[in-house]
Write a protein that holds these residues in place. Structure first.
Motif, PDB file in Angstrom:
ATOM      1  N   ARG A 122      65.068  32.855  49.359  1.00  0.00           N
ATOM      2  CA  ARG A 122      65.579  31.690  50.103  1.00  0.00           C
ATOM      3  C   ARG A 122      65.513  31.934  51.609  1.00  0.00           C
ATOM      4  O   ARG A 122      65.268  31.013  52.386  1.00  0.00           O
ATOM      5  N   GLN A 127      58.228  43.196  35.237  1.00  0.00           N
ATOM      6  CA  GLN A 127      58.934  43.645  36.445  1.00  0.00           C
ATOM      7  C   GLN A 127      59.734  44.923  36.156  1.00  0.00           C
ATOM      8  O   GLN A 127      59.801  45.822  36.995  1.00  0.00           O
ATOM      9  N   ARG A 166      65.623  26.626  33.907  1.00  0.00           N
ATOM     10  CA  ARG A 166      65.924  28.022  34.252  1.00  0.00           C
ATOM     11  C   ARG A 166      66.628  28.746  33.106  1.00  0.00           C
ATOM     12  O   ARG A 166      66.380  29.925  32.852  1.00  0.00           O
ATOM     13  N   THR A 209      67.080  39.075  44.828  1.00  0.00           N
ATOM     14  CA  THR A 209      65.723  38.579  45.116  1.00  0.00           C
ATOM     15  C   THR A 209      65.758  37.072  45.408  1.00  0.00           C
ATOM     16  O   THR A 209      65.007  36.588  46.241  1.00  0.00           O
ATOM     17  N   GLY A 263      69.145  39.602  40.007  1.00  0.00           N
ATOM     18  CA  GLY A 263      68.007  38.680  39.853  1.00  0.00           C
ATOM     19  C   GLY A 263      66.695  39.427  39.699  1.00  0.00           C
ATOM     20  O   GLY A 263      65.639  38.823  39.624  1.00  0.00           O
ATOM     21  N   SER A 266      60.677  27.583  38.229  1.00  0.00           N
ATOM     22  CA  SER A 266      59.759  28.623  37.736  1.00  0.00           C
ATOM     23  C   SER A 266      60.006  29.933  38.476  1.00  0.00           C
ATOM     24  O   SER A 266      60.620  29.941  39.538  1.00  0.00           O
TER      25      SER A 266
HETATM   26  P1  ADP Z   1      70.186  32.316  39.667  1.00  0.00           P
HETATM   27  O1  ADP Z   1      71.624  32.273  40.013  1.00  0.00           O
HETATM   28  O2  ADP Z   1      69.673  31.023  39.118  1.00  0.00           O
HETATM   29  O3  ADP Z   1      69.813  33.487  38.828  1.00  0.00           O
HETATM   30  P2  ADP Z   1      68.694  33.482  41.917  1.00  0.00           P
HETATM   31  O4  ADP Z   1      69.207  33.321  43.297  1.00  0.00           O
HETATM   32  O5  ADP Z   1      68.766  34.834  41.298  1.00  0.00           O
HETATM   33  O6  ADP Z   1      69.454  32.381  41.072  1.00  0.00           O
HETATM   34  O7  ADP Z   1      67.144  33.015  41.830  1.00  0.00           O
HETATM   35  C1  ADP Z   1      66.732  31.739  42.248  1.00  0.00           C
HETATM   36  C2  ADP Z   1      65.251  31.548  41.942  1.00  0.00           C
HETATM   37  O8  ADP Z   1      64.465  32.490  42.701  1.00  0.00           O
HETATM   38  C3  ADP Z   1      64.826  31.775  40.494  1.00  0.00           C
HETATM   39  O9  ADP Z   1      65.024  30.649  39.668  1.00  0.00           O
HETATM   40  C4  ADP Z   1      63.333  32.113  40.674  1.00  0.00           C
HETATM   41  O10 ADP Z   1      62.567  30.950  40.912  1.00  0.00           O
HETATM   42  C5  ADP Z   1      63.311  32.930  41.961  1.00  0.00           C
HETATM   43  N1  ADP Z   1      63.431  34.382  41.687  1.00  0.00           N
HETATM   44  C6  ADP Z   1      64.505  35.177  41.981  1.00  0.00           C
HETATM   45  N2  ADP Z   1      64.291  36.441  41.565  1.00  0.00           N
HETATM   46  C7  ADP Z   1      63.081  36.465  40.987  1.00  0.00           C
HETATM   47  C8  ADP Z   1      62.296  37.463  40.332  1.00  0.00           C
HETATM   48  N3  ADP Z   1      62.747  38.719  40.181  1.00  0.00           N
HETATM   49  N4  ADP Z   1      61.070  37.131  39.847  1.00  0.00           N
HETATM   50  C9  ADP Z   1      60.614  35.884  39.967  1.00  0.00           C
HETATM   51  N5  ADP Z   1      61.277  34.877  40.553  1.00  0.00           N
HETATM   52  C10 ADP Z   1      62.510  35.149  41.067  1.00  0.00           C
END
Ligand code: ADP
Length: 195
Positions: free
Chosen positions: A37, A94, A148, A32, A87, A58
C-alpha cells in the motif's frame, strides 16, 4: 535473530496482535500488504502493478513480494531482536522461497507460525468494521472480500500442513477478546523462546 510468522485469514487480527508483539518482544513488524500500500501511495512502478491486483482481491506476483522480503532480511538492523511477518508467506511457493532465503543469507529458519483461527462469518464482520475505520479500497466491496477469503482457503491454507510437518505451527483461537488472544500468544512465545 528470530523469524516469526503471524498467520490467518484476512481480517483475523494479525495486525492488531503484531503491534502488541512488537512492543513486548522488540520485534520488527513486516506486513507485505502495508508495504504494497505504501508503494501504491508513492505511485512507484511496483505500486502501479500492485494496485489493480490488490483492488480486485488477487495476489501480487511472488517476484515482487520476495524482493521486498529479501531487502528486509538482508538490510536488517542488528539491534532488532527479530521479525514478525504478517501476510507473508501467502503461498507454498513463497514459503519455500522464504526458507531458502533464510537459509542462504542467515543460516536460519522460521522459528514459529502463530496462527489465528477464525471462522469465515466472523472474518466478513471484522473486515466490514475495518472498512469503516481504515477505508481500504480492498475492504470496500463484498465481492472483493469474498474473493480474498476464497483465495485464502485455496492458496494460503495449505501452508498449515507445510508448517505442521516442520513442527513450526502453533494454532491460537482467534475469536476471543484481543487481550486474551495476546495472552495465549505470549504463552507460546515463552514456551519456544530458547529454540
Ligand atoms: P489482509 O488483512 O486482507 O490479509 P493484507 O494487508 O495482508 O490484508 O494484504 C492486502 C493485499 O495485498 C492482499 O489481498 C494481496 O493482494 C496483497 N498481498 C499482501 N501480501 C501478499 C503476498 N505475500 N503475496 C501476494 N500478494 C500479497
Amino acid at each position: 535473530m528470530k523469524y516469526y510468522i503471524i498467520f490467518g485469514p484476512p481480517g483475523a487480527g494479525k495486525g492488531t496482535q503484531s503491534s502488541l508483539l512488537v512492543e513486548k518482544y522488540k520485534l520488527k513488524h513486516i506486513s507485505t500488504g502495508h508495504l504494497l500500500r505504501e508503494e501504491i501511495e508513492k505511485m512507484s512502478e511496483v505500486g502501479i502493478i500492485a494496485k489493480g491486483l490488490i483492488e480486485k482481491g488477487s495476489f501480487v506476483d511472488d517476484s515482487i513480494v520476495l524482493e521486498m522480503i529479501r531487502k528486509v532480511i538482508c538490510e536488517a538492523d542488528p539491534s532488532v531482536m527479530g521479525f514478525i511477518f504478517d501476510g507473508f508467506p501467502r503461498t507454498i511457493s513463497q514459503a519455500k522461497a522464504f526458507d531458502q532465503l533464510l537459509q542462504f543469507h542467515k543460516k536460519r529458519s522460521v522459528n514459529a507460525v502463530l496462527s489465528l483461527e477464525v471462522d469465515d462469518s466472523l472474518i466478513v464482520e471484522r473486515i466490514n468494521k475495518r472498512a469503516e475505520i481504515e477505508g481500504r479500497r480492498d475492504d470496500s466491496s463484498i465481492e472483493t472480500i469474498l474473493c480474498r477469503i476464497q483465495t485464502y482457503h485455496k492458496k494460503t491454507e495449505p501452508l498449515i500442513v507445510y508448517y505442521k510437518e516442520r513442527g513450526k505451527y502453533f494454532p491460537i483461537k482467534g475469536d476471543l477478546p484481543v487481550e486474551d488472544i495476546f495472552k495465549n500468544i505470549c504463552q507460546i512465545m515463552e514456551s519456544i523462546k530458547n529454540e
